[in-house]
Design an enzyme around this catalytic site. Structure first.
Site, short mmCIF file in Angstrom:
data_model
loop_
_atom_site.label_atom_id
_atom_site.label_comp_id
_atom_site.label_asym_id
_atom_site.label_seq_id
_atom_site.Cartn_x
_atom_site.Cartn_y
_atom_site.Cartn_z
N HIS A 169 42.92 40.19 41.49
CA HIS A 169 44.11 39.36 41.74
C HIS A 169 43.77 37.87 41.79
CE1 HIS A 169 43.04 39.71 46.15
NE2 HIS A 169 43.50 38.47 46.16
N ASP A 213 41.18 47.66 33.92
CA ASP A 213 40.84 48.14 32.58
C ASP A 213 40.99 49.65 32.47
OD1 ASP A 213 40.26 45.61 31.68
OD2 ASP A 213 38.08 45.80 31.91
N SER A 290 39.81 35.72 49.25
CA SER A 290 39.75 36.85 48.32
C SER A 290 38.58 36.70 47.36
CB SER A 290 41.05 36.93 47.52
OG SER A 290 42.13 37.25 48.35
#
Length: 340
Positions: A169, A213, A290
């Site tokens: 993200h 993926d 993050s």
């Protein structure tokens, strides 16, 4: 008013409800916030952190938070049916200001007089560490970077032969990777000055993989990209722990909270839950953290930080407020497959 658990809950809840800047601006202006003083850029979690941090620092009480919650829970707003937001608002209006309870402290039973000693390990695990722990942590911190993308800021870390690991993200595609840069040494010196900054671009055409993926890894929220140049020669790399973190282990996180200068979280650093995919802990983080490495006491990476707020406990399946990382063993598997 310090940042606290309630603000963390609001941060992630509002980020889910109002993901677009225009929608966020509309509600905060109705709450009489001065949007000229707020950075509305970045991903939703960072955007709402900036909004709540503005409310926290300008009023130094809960009045601005109350005004915002009155808007977002009003009829026809996204939070109109959100019982958590309405519950927080009701408590604040009653003057029930949330206070984090103190962490429980293990107290040793008092032995008979003849067995008393002047020294004792206080708790089930010793917190004593060699002084070299601090020196090793500084060495590892060099490989932790701020990730600057078109959508916002995150954290990442170097591994292997000049690869960076962060969250999906944060960098979700090859195209995003091409437009992103790594900033090494984005931190303050001992004198409180800005350290010399160095930037490196990414080379996704040389090597790139991300969790989305494949369907079986989609929830693991990782991205691994080749870095142009040779920053590892100057800044070093991190290594993964060969074993998983365990409940009640201590973990430390080097990060760029809110996209700011590099910091370390050392307190309340206990692992509270583990399964094959995630590690949960009490260690503090903020949006911008993050992609941070979660270290064990040997400064090996045991998790890739990716989320915080209301989460599901991996053992009890109950909703809890914690921070969470992707199990380092799963991330290492992805890295090993990429370089194979």
């Amino acid at each position: 008013m310090n940042w606290n658990e309630t603000l963390t809950i609001l941060n992630y809840r509002l980020a889910r409800l109002y993901r677009q800047p225009n929608a966020a601006i509309a509600v905060v202006e109705r709450a009489n916030y001065n949007t000229l003083q707020i950075d509305i850029s970045g991903n939703p979690a960072v955007m709402w952190f900036n909004i709540l941090d503005y409310a926290r620092t300008t009023a130094n009480n809960w009045n601005k938070i109350i005004a915002l919650l009155e808007v977002v829970t009003s009829p026809n707003e996204m939070g109109a049916e959100d019982e958590t937001l309405k519950g927080i608002l009701e408590n604040l209006k009653k003057g029930q200001v949330p206070v984090e309870p103190p962490k429980p402290v293990a107290v040793a039973a008092v032995p008979p007089v003849e067995e008393k000693r002047l020294e004792k390990i206080m708790g089930s695990k010793s917190t004593l560490l060699p002084i070299s722990f601090l020196e090793q942590g500084l060495v590892c911190a060099r490989a932790v970077v701020r990730v600057v993308t078109p959508a916002g800021l995150g954290t990442g870390f170097l591994v292997g032969d000049n690869y960076v690991i962060t969250n999906n993200h944060v960098i979700d595609s090859i195209d995003t990777a091409r437009q992103s840069v790594l900033q090494f040494n984005f931190q303050k010196t001992l004198q409180g000055l800005d350290a010399p900054l160095e930037e490196f671009s990414l080379d996704p055409d040389a090597a790139f993989t991300t969790s989305t993926d494949r369907p079986e890894t989609a929830v693991l929220d990782y991205t691994i990209v080749k870095v142009k140049g040779n920053p590892a020669a100057k800044y070093g790399t991190l290594t993964f722990s060969p074993t998983a973190a365990k409940k009640e282990d201590f973990v430390n996180i080097i990060q760029h909270p809110a996209g700011g200068p590099k910091q370390i979280a050392l307190y309340h650093n206990v692992v509270t839950g583990v399964d094959e995919q995630v590690v949960q802990y009490l260690t503090d983080t903020l949006p911008g953290s993050s992609g941070s490495p979660v270290f064990n006491s040997a400064w090996q990476v045991v998790a890739l930080h990716h989320a915080g707020g209301e989460l599901v406990d991996p053992e009890s399946s109950q909703t809890v407020v914690r921070n969470q990382g992707i199990n380092g063993l799963r991330v290492k598997e992805a890295f090993d497959q990429l370089i194979a």
